[in-house]
Design an enzyme around this catalytic site. Structure first.
Site, mmCIF file in Angstrom:
data_model
loop_
_atom_site.group_PDB
_atom_site.id
_atom_site.type_symbol
_atom_site.label_atom_id
_atom_site.label_comp_id
_atom_site.label_asym_id
_atom_site.label_seq_id
_atom_site.Cartn_x
_atom_site.Cartn_y
_atom_site.Cartn_z
ATOM 1 C CE LYS A 1 1.949 3.470 3.662
ATOM 2 N NZ LYS A 1 3.328 3.900 2.297
ATOM 3 C CE1 TYR B 1 4.326 -1.612 1.770
ATOM 4 C CE2 TYR B 1 4.941 -0.714 3.636
ATOM 5 C CZ TYR B 1 4.098 -0.751 2.498
ATOM 6 O OH TYR B 1 2.739 -0.204 2.394
ATOM 7 C CB THR C 1 4.334 4.541 -5.591
ATOM 8 O OG1 THR C 1 3.214 3.483 -5.825
ATOM 9 C CG2 THR C 1 5.345 3.986 -4.097
ATOM 10 C CG ASN D 1 3.276 6.727 0.094
ATOM 11 O OD1 ASN D 1 3.645 6.511 1.341
ATOM 12 N ND2 ASN D 1 3.274 5.850 -1.225
ATOM 13 C CG HIS E 1 -0.547 -0.288 2.283
ATOM 14 N ND1 HIS E 1 0.329 -0.272 1.287
ATOM 15 C CD2 HIS E 1 -1.863 -1.078 1.795
ATOM 16 C CE1 HIS E 1 -0.920 -2.214 0.769
ATOM 17 N NE2 HIS E 1 -1.554 -2.068 1.574
ATOM 18 C CD GLU F 1 -2.028 -5.870 1.522
ATOM 19 O OE1 GLU F 1 -0.992 -5.205 0.680
ATOM 20 O OE2 GLU F 1 -3.254 -4.861 1.478
HETATM 21 P P1 ADP Z 1 1.907 0.883 -3.701
HETATM 22 O O1 ADP Z 1 2.187 1.404 -2.353
HETATM 23 O O2 ADP Z 1 1.529 2.388 -4.524
HETATM 24 O O3 ADP Z 1 1.053 0.079 -3.805
HETATM 25 P P2 ADP Z 1 4.152 -0.577 -4.081
HETATM 26 O O4 ADP Z 1 3.783 -1.530 -3.371
HETATM 27 O O5 ADP Z 1 5.376 -0.424 -5.365
HETATM 28 O O6 ADP Z 1 3.302 1.307 -4.061
HETATM 29 O O7 ADP Z 1 5.286 0.076 -3.027
HETATM 30 C C1 ADP Z 1 4.991 -0.168 -1.352
HETATM 31 C C2 ADP Z 1 5.596 1.169 -0.574
HETATM 32 O O8 ADP Z 1 6.686 1.044 -0.579
HETATM 33 C C3 ADP Z 1 4.739 3.336 -1.484
HETATM 34 O O9 ADP Z 1 3.603 2.725 -0.955
HETATM 35 C C4 ADP Z 1 6.528 3.769 -0.319
HETATM 36 O O10 ADP Z 1 6.103 4.022 0.656
HETATM 37 C C5 ADP Z 1 7.538 2.275 -0.554
HETATM 38 N N1 ADP Z 1 8.003 2.962 -2.095
HETATM 39 C C6 ADP Z 1 8.042 2.830 -3.024
HETATM 40 N N2 ADP Z 1 8.868 3.013 -4.138
HETATM 41 C C7 ADP Z 1 10.035 4.123 -3.158
HETATM 42 C C8 ADP Z 1 11.251 4.560 -4.019
HETATM 43 N N3 ADP Z 1 11.595 4.891 -4.850
HETATM 44 N N4 ADP Z 1 11.544 4.692 -2.371
HETATM 45 C C9 ADP Z 1 10.421 4.779 -1.277
HETATM 46 N N5 ADP Z 1 9.937 4.588 -0.810
HETATM 47 C C10 ADP Z 1 9.531 3.932 -1.868
#
Ligand code: ADP
Length: 169
Positions: A29, A69, A111, A132, A135, A146
């Site tokens: 990212k 997303y 996450t 974070n 992805h 994707e």
């Molecule tokens: P992952 O990327 O671990 O599969 P998710 O699919 O639940 O997690 O969420 C997609 C992305 O949305 C996360 O990687 C993160 O960048 C963002 N995200 C998820 N939860 C939050 C949150 N509570 N606050 C801000 N950003 C979030």
């Protein structure tokens, strides 16, 4: 004396595990790119043994980030998430190998980086869910979805990792 061979076949810890060869869409990212973590992250996937099938630095348009997303459209952080993904270039990758979907998720970590184990990418380099670093696809179907979103036909390369390439003759 028990030979190693008979130990292997008698112990339940040594049962054979076969995993389907899968492809995962992995994306560094914008925060990961800006912080100079591209090499470090690619190294972790190479070291694990997976095969890189596609790689590009890319400035995502808003529509693509929204589509990627789309499952999270109703979540309160969705607008911020889309802004974050288009805030700078990302590194798009396709990694292939047995069980790569689940294995990549382990390399990446939880996450929320505060909950991610040290030794994982998010555990080592992140602080907030909203930044974070990386992805990784969460299922084989989403992986293919994707890859089709982020890569055009002809951008992926079919090749096999082969140690004989270390030698010129
Ligand atoms: P992952 O990327 O671990 O599969 P998710 O699919 O639940 O997690 O969420 C997609 C992305 O949305 C996360 O990687 C993160 O960048 C963002 N995200 C998820 N939860 C939050 C949150 N509570 N606050 C801000 N950003 C979030």
């Amino acid at each position: 004396l028990v030979s190693q061979r008979s130990l292997r076949s008698s112990s339940p810890r040594f049962f054979a595990v076969t995993q389907a060869v899968e492809r995962s869409y992995i994306m560094i990212k914008p925060d990961g790119v800006q912080r100079g973590l591209v090499g470090e992250i690619i190294t972790r996937f190479e070291r694990k043994g997976f095969s890189l099938k596609g790689l590009k630095l890319f400035q995502a348009p808003k529509e693509l980030a929204e589509e990627h997303y789309s499952e999270l459209k109703e979540r309160p952080f969705y607008p911020e998430l889309v802004k974050y993904i288009v805030s700078g270039p990302v590194v798009c990758m396709v990694w292939e190998g047995p069980g790569v979907i689940a294995s990549a998720r382990k390399l990446i970590g939880a996450t929320n980086p505060l909950l991610a184990e040290p030794g994982t990418i998010r555990g080592d380099f992140g602080i907030q869910s909203g930044r974070n670093v990386i992805h990784g696809s969460d299922s084989p179907d989403n992986g293919e979805r994707e890859i089709a979103l982020w890569f055009k036909e002809g951008e992926l390369v079919e090749w096999t990792r082969n140690r004989t390439h270390m030698l010129a003759f």
